[in-house]
Motif scaffolding. Structure first.
Motif, PDB file in Angstrom:
ATOM      1  N   ILE A  19       0.847  -1.202   0.000  1.00 19.48           N
ATOM      2  CA  ILE A  19       0.000   0.000   0.000  1.00 19.48           C
ATOM      3  C   ILE A  19       0.879   1.246   0.000  1.00 19.48           C
ATOM      4  O   ILE A  19       0.613   2.205  -0.728  1.00 19.48           O
ATOM      5  N   GLY A  20       1.938   1.225   0.784  1.00 15.68           N
ATOM      6  CA  GLY A  20       2.855   2.371   0.827  1.00 15.68           C
ATOM      7  C   GLY A  20       3.514   2.640  -0.511  1.00 15.68           C
ATOM      8  O   GLY A  20       3.660   3.791  -0.924  1.00 15.68           O
ATOM      9  N   VAL A  21       3.908   1.581  -1.205  1.00 14.09           N
ATOM     10  CA  VAL A  21       4.539   1.747  -2.517  1.00 14.09           C
ATOM     11  C   VAL A  21       3.547   2.338  -3.513  1.00 14.09           C
ATOM     12  O   VAL A  21       3.878   3.246  -4.282  1.00 14.09           O
ATOM     13  N   ILE A  22       2.321   1.858  -3.499  1.00 10.94           N
ATOM     14  CA  ILE A  22       1.306   2.363  -4.426  1.00 10.94           C
ATOM     15  C   ILE A  22       1.002   3.835  -4.135  1.00 10.94           C
ATOM     16  O   ILE A  22       0.960   4.670  -5.049  1.00 10.94           O
ATOM     17  N   ILE A  23       0.821   4.168  -2.870  1.00 11.77           N
ATOM     18  CA  ILE A  23       0.551   5.561  -2.508  1.00 11.77           C
ATOM     19  C   ILE A  23       1.774   6.428  -2.830  1.00 11.77           C
ATOM     20  O   ILE A  23       1.634   7.552  -3.313  1.00 11.77           O
ATOM     21  N   GLY A  24       2.962   5.895  -2.594  1.00 11.64           N
ATOM     22  CA  GLY A  24       4.183   6.638  -2.909  1.00 11.64           C
ATOM     23  C   GLY A  24       4.307   6.929  -4.400  1.00 11.64           C
ATOM     24  O   GLY A  24       4.716   8.023  -4.791  1.00 11.64           O
ATOM     25  N   ALA A  25       3.942   5.963  -5.234  1.00 18.91           N
ATOM     26  CA  ALA A  25       3.991   6.189  -6.681  1.00 18.91           C
ATOM     27  C   ALA A  25       3.000   7.272  -7.091  1.00 18.91           C
ATOM     28  O   ALA A  25       3.323   8.147  -7.901  1.00 18.91           O
ATOM     29  N   ALA A  26       1.807   7.221  -6.529  1.00 17.23           N
ATOM     30  CA  ALA A  26       0.808   8.251  -6.843  1.00 17.23           C
ATOM     31  C   ALA A  26       1.271   9.617  -6.345  1.00 17.23           C
ATOM     32  O   ALA A  26       1.128  10.623  -7.044  1.00 17.23           O
ATOM     33  N   PHE A  27       1.847   9.651  -5.148  1.00 17.33           N
ATOM     34  CA  PHE A  27       2.364  10.896  -4.591  1.00 17.33           C
ATOM     35  C   PHE A  27       3.490  11.435  -5.461  1.00 17.33           C
ATOM     36  O   PHE A  27       3.588  12.636  -5.700  1.00 17.33           O
ATOM     37  N   GLY A  28       4.328  10.535  -5.972  1.00 18.99           N
ATOM     38  CA  GLY A  28       5.423  10.931  -6.862  1.00 18.99           C
ATOM     39  C   GLY A  28       4.908  11.597  -8.122  1.00 18.99           C
ATOM     40  O   GLY A  28       5.469  12.594  -8.590  1.00 18.99           O
ATOM     41  N   ARG A  29       3.842  11.082  -8.677  1.00 22.24           N
ATOM     42  CA  ARG A  29       3.259  11.690  -9.884  1.00 22.24           C
ATOM     43  C   ARG A  29       2.707  13.076  -9.584  1.00 22.24           C
ATOM     44  O   ARG A  29       2.818  13.984 -10.409  1.00 22.24           O
ATOM     45  N   ILE A  30       2.081  13.212  -8.417  1.00 21.43           N
ATOM     46  CA  ILE A  30       1.551  14.531  -8.033  1.00 21.43           C
ATOM     47  C   ILE A  30       2.698  15.530  -7.918  1.00 21.43           C
ATOM     48  O   ILE A  30       2.611  16.658  -8.416  1.00 21.43           O
ATOM     49  N   VAL A  31       3.785  15.123  -7.276  1.00 22.93           N
ATOM     50  CA  VAL A  31       4.918  16.030  -7.107  1.00 22.93           C
ATOM     51  C   VAL A  31       5.581  16.325  -8.453  1.00 22.93           C
ATOM     52  O   VAL A  31       5.987  17.461  -8.713  1.00 22.93           O
ATOM     53  N   GLU A  32       5.676  15.327  -9.327  1.00 22.42           N
ATOM     54  CA  GLU A  32       6.227  15.573 -10.663  1.00 22.42           C
ATOM     55  C   GLU A  32       5.411  16.631 -11.392  1.00 22.42           C
ATOM     56  O   GLU A  32       5.961  17.529 -12.031  1.00 22.42           O
ATOM     57  N   SER A  33       4.101  16.512 -11.308  1.00 24.97           N
ATOM     58  CA  SER A  33       3.236  17.504 -11.943  1.00 24.97           C
ATOM     59  C   SER A  33       3.418  18.870 -11.292  1.00 24.97           C
ATOM     60  O   SER A  33       3.463  19.892 -11.985  1.00 24.97           O
ATOM     61  N   LEU A  34       3.516  18.898  -9.980  1.00 25.50           N
ATOM     62  CA  LEU A  34       3.725  20.153  -9.267  1.00 25.50           C
ATOM     63  C   LEU A  34       5.012  20.826  -9.741  1.00 25.50           C
ATOM     64  O   LEU A  34       5.041  22.027 -10.021  1.00 25.50           O
ATOM     65  N   VAL A  35       6.070  20.041  -9.860  1.00 18.11           N
ATOM     66  CA  VAL A  35       7.351  20.593 -10.289  1.00 18.11           C
ATOM     67  C   VAL A  35       7.287  21.028 -11.751  1.00 18.11           C
ATOM     68  O   VAL A  35       7.645  22.153 -12.097  1.00 18.11           O
TER      69      VAL A  35
END
Length: 143
Positions: A19-35
């Motif tokens: 679950i942590g890996v899946i949420i981390g991947a989604a969080f990573g995409r959000i941050v990539e978009s933010l950047v």
């Protein structure tokens, strides 16, 4: 062996990790978009309208393109602008995680600092406890 694998796969830690890996991947995409969509355009505007993602150095004379995607088709390139974007990505993710952990630790400290509600023992119960202790010790009660 199948049963043993099932027990391993269904352990709480393995499921929590997944679950942590899946949420981390989604969080990573959000941050990539933010950047890519928020921070880099602002940084590019401050620096003079520059787009970091297209900064590259052609490593062969065959590379003549002005965009990174086209340059990669022509030959080897050193895409340092892409690296800068990813490095900024990392710094933002690390800072956000730092703030999250700091907030969690602050909440834990508040919970630890809360004194537990200690019920006041009524006076008659205290007196009866003293009498019981005295009788158990074999001493005669004081007059």
């Amino acid at each position: 062996m199948i049963q043993e694998f099932k027990e391993f796969a269904m352990k709480g830690n393995v499921v929590d990790l997944a679950i942590g890996v899946i949420i981390g991947a989604a969080f990573g995409r959000i941050v990539e978009s933010l950047v890519a969509d928020v921070f880099m355009p602002v940084i590019g505007a401050v620096v003079g309208g520059l787009d970091f993602s297209n900064y590259f150095i052609g490593l062969s004379s065959a590379v003549t393109a002005t965009s990174l995607a086209e340059a990669r088709k022509q030959g080897a390139v050193l895409a340092y602008g892409n690296f800068l974007t990813i490095a900024i990505n990392f710094l933002i993710i690390a800072f956000i995680l730092f703030l999250i952990i700091k907030a969690i630790n602050r909440m834990k400290k508040k919970e630890e600092a809360k004194p537990e509600a200690v019920a006041e023992v009524p006076q008659d119960v205290k007196l009866l406890s003293e009498i019981r202790d005295l009788l158990a010790g074999g001493a005669a009660p004081r007059a």
